[in-house]
Design a protein around this motif. Structure first.
Motif, short mmCIF file in Angstrom:
data_model
loop_
_atom_site.label_atom_id
_atom_site.label_comp_id
_atom_site.label_asym_id
_atom_site.label_seq_id
_atom_site.Cartn_x
_atom_site.Cartn_y
_atom_site.Cartn_z
N ARG A 31 0.71 -1.01 0.07
CA ARG A 31 -0.12 0.07 0.02
C ARG A 31 0.88 1.29 -0.08
N GLY A 32 2.02 1.10 -0.43
CA GLY A 32 2.79 2.30 -0.72
C GLY A 32 2.16 3.18 -1.53
N LYS A 33 2.97 4.20 -2.33
CA LYS A 33 2.52 5.07 -3.37
C LYS A 33 3.30 4.98 -4.32
N THR A 34 3.00 4.51 -5.65
CA THR A 34 3.74 4.52 -6.86
C THR A 34 3.86 6.13 -7.45
N THR A 35 4.93 6.35 -7.62
CA THR A 35 5.28 7.77 -8.27
C THR A 35 5.81 7.60 -9.39
N SER A 36 6.54 6.56 -9.71
CA SER A 36 6.98 6.22 -11.35
C SER A 36 7.19 4.93 -11.39
N ILE A 37 7.31 4.53 -12.73
CA ILE A 37 7.47 3.36 -13.39
C ILE A 37 8.68 3.29 -14.07
N LEU A 38 9.44 1.91 -13.60
CA LEU A 38 10.68 1.66 -14.61
C LEU A 38 10.34 0.49 -15.53
N ALA A 39 10.11 0.76 -16.73
CA ALA A 39 9.71 0.02 -17.82
C ALA A 39 10.93 -0.75 -18.38
N VAL A 40 11.07 -2.20 -18.51
CA VAL A 40 12.24 -2.91 -19.09
C VAL A 40 11.66 -3.60 -20.13
N SER A 41 12.24 -4.15 -21.32
CA SER A 41 11.87 -4.63 -22.48
C SER A 41 12.81 -6.03 -22.29
N TRP A 42 12.07 -7.16 -22.90
CA TRP A 42 12.97 -8.30 -23.20
C TRP A 42 12.78 -8.28 -24.53
N GLN A 43 14.11 -7.84 -24.92
CA GLN A 43 14.53 -7.30 -26.29
C GLN A 43 14.35 -8.15 -27.66
N PRO A 44 14.37 -9.55 -27.51
CA PRO A 44 14.28 -10.42 -28.30
C PRO A 44 12.93 -10.69 -28.56
N ALA A 45 11.97 -10.68 -27.63
CA ALA A 45 10.64 -10.73 -27.99
C ALA A 45 10.07 -9.46 -28.55
N PHE A 46 10.59 -8.26 -27.97
CA PHE A 46 10.25 -6.79 -28.81
C PHE A 46 10.51 -6.99 -30.16
N CYS A 47 11.58 -7.55 -30.50
CA CYS A 47 12.19 -7.85 -31.96
C CYS A 47 11.32 -8.73 -32.65
N GLU A 48 10.69 -9.63 -32.03
CA GLU A 48 9.86 -10.78 -32.77
C GLU A 48 8.52 -10.05 -33.14
N THR A 49 8.17 -8.92 -32.63
CA THR A 49 6.97 -8.19 -32.87
C THR A 49 7.23 -6.84 -33.79
N LYS A 50 8.61 -6.35 -33.71
CA LYS A 50 9.05 -5.44 -34.51
C LYS A 50 10.21 -5.55 -35.19
N PRO A 51 10.27 -6.54 -36.32
CA PRO A 51 11.65 -6.99 -36.70
C PRO A 51 12.23 -5.79 -37.88
N ASN A 52 11.55 -5.01 -38.09
CA ASN A 52 12.06 -4.10 -38.98
C ASN A 52 12.51 -2.74 -38.52
N LYS A 53 12.62 -2.60 -36.93
CA LYS A 53 13.22 -1.79 -36.32
C LYS A 53 14.74 -1.96 -36.55
N PRO A 54 15.46 -0.73 -36.70
CA PRO A 54 16.95 -0.72 -36.67
C PRO A 54 17.56 -1.63 -35.71
N GLU A 55 17.37 -1.30 -34.25
CA GLU A 55 17.88 -2.22 -33.55
C GLU A 55 17.41 -3.49 -33.41
N CYS A 56 16.55 -4.07 -34.16
CA CYS A 56 16.23 -5.38 -34.47
C CYS A 56 16.83 -5.93 -35.24
N LYS A 57 17.29 -5.27 -36.56
CA LYS A 57 17.94 -5.78 -37.44
C LYS A 57 19.25 -6.12 -37.17
N THR A 58 19.88 -5.27 -36.08
CA THR A 58 21.25 -5.56 -35.85
C THR A 58 21.35 -6.30 -34.63
N GLN A 59 20.09 -6.82 -33.97
CA GLN A 59 20.71 -7.63 -32.84
C GLN A 59 21.19 -9.26 -33.19
N THR A 60 22.13 -9.50 -32.14
CA THR A 60 22.84 -10.75 -32.33
C THR A 60 23.09 -11.40 -31.01
#
Length: 246
Positions: A31-60
């Motif tokens: 019951r604390g108070k949330t004042t901000s959110i840290l959002a982090v991605s699992w990049q391989p999954a992100f790139c699964e859905t956005k394969p044409n992004k520059p960062e996805c084309k270069t992922q290894t």
């Protein structure tokens, strides 16, 4: 019966050689108070859905974000585009991020950000700054340095170790919440939401959003999480996607 009546007298405790009246322990209620959110991605999954992004084309498979969380953003609650010109807001909302002003960072912070936020290849940091960073009362340098520090702590924790060990396999709500509790204290897992997307016959984990309470840029991540309010976990199980289209 109150706590005093639950305790033996001091003389009896000394005679028995034991302490039977243990201190009361506060129980986490989220019951604390949330004042901000840290959002982090699992990049391989992100790139699964956005394969044409520059960062996805270069992922290894040997790039840092193949088995570590990537920075999406640090978001103040319910505040966007503070003091931003309407022309920039319009460009941002249309996804024309390269039209936005360059974010000015020190060489050290820029190097760290490019590693932890592969989306800088798509000018994601410009979007994150005008939409969210402008509402933090921090400079560009301090805003991104804080986000980098928080993510570094997360990536050094048992949470990232769990995901790295489970690449190609599923993680469950219990596993993820337990890893947060072990890394950041009891109840930390109740401040986390896991997001998944359907990819064919697979449900893949795309993102974690972590509630944070008040604190300055030097406040440890554990303290920020403990100060936040609880949230619904959302996705109870998903696959930790490996690099490459499946």
């Amino acid at each position: 019966m109150n706590r005093r009546n639950n305790c033996l007298s001091f003389a009896l405790m000394l005679a028995a050689g034991v302490t039977l009246c243990a201190p009361l322990q506060a129980q986490d209620n989220g019951r604390g108070k949330t004042t901000s959110i840290l959002a982090v991605s699992w990049q391989p999954a992100f790139c699964e859905t956005k394969p044409n992004k520059p960062e996805c084309k270069t992922q290894t498979a040997d790039r840092y974000d193949a088995n570590h969380f990537a920075l999406h953003g640090l978001w103040p609650m319910r505040k966007n585009y503070c003091g931003v010109d309407q022309a920039d807001i319009d460009a941002d909302k249309k996804g024309r991020w390269t039209d936005l002003s360059e974010v000015k960072l020190s060489a050290t912070t820029r190097e760290a950000l490019d590693k932890l936020m592969p989306g800088t290849q798509s000018a994601l940091e410009r979007h994150e700054w005008i939409k969210h960073g402008t509402c933090t009362n921090l400079s560009q340098e301090d805003y991104f340095a804080e986000a980098i520090s928080l993510l570094d702590t997360l990536n050094a924790s048992k949470v990232n170790a769990l995901f790295a060990a489970q690449v190609g396999k599923a993680v469950t709500q219990d596993q993820v919440q337990s890893a947060f509790d072990e890394s950041f204290g009891a109840g930390a897992g109740r401040r986390v939401k896991m997001r998944c997307e359907q990819d064919g016959d697979r449900r893949i984990v795309t993102e974690l959003t972590i509630g944070l309470g008040d604190g300055d840029p030097k406040t440890p991540l554990a303290n920020r999480i403990q100060a936040a309010g609880g949230t619904k976990f959302d996705c109870d199980q998903g696959i930790v996607d490996p690099v490459g289209l499946q």
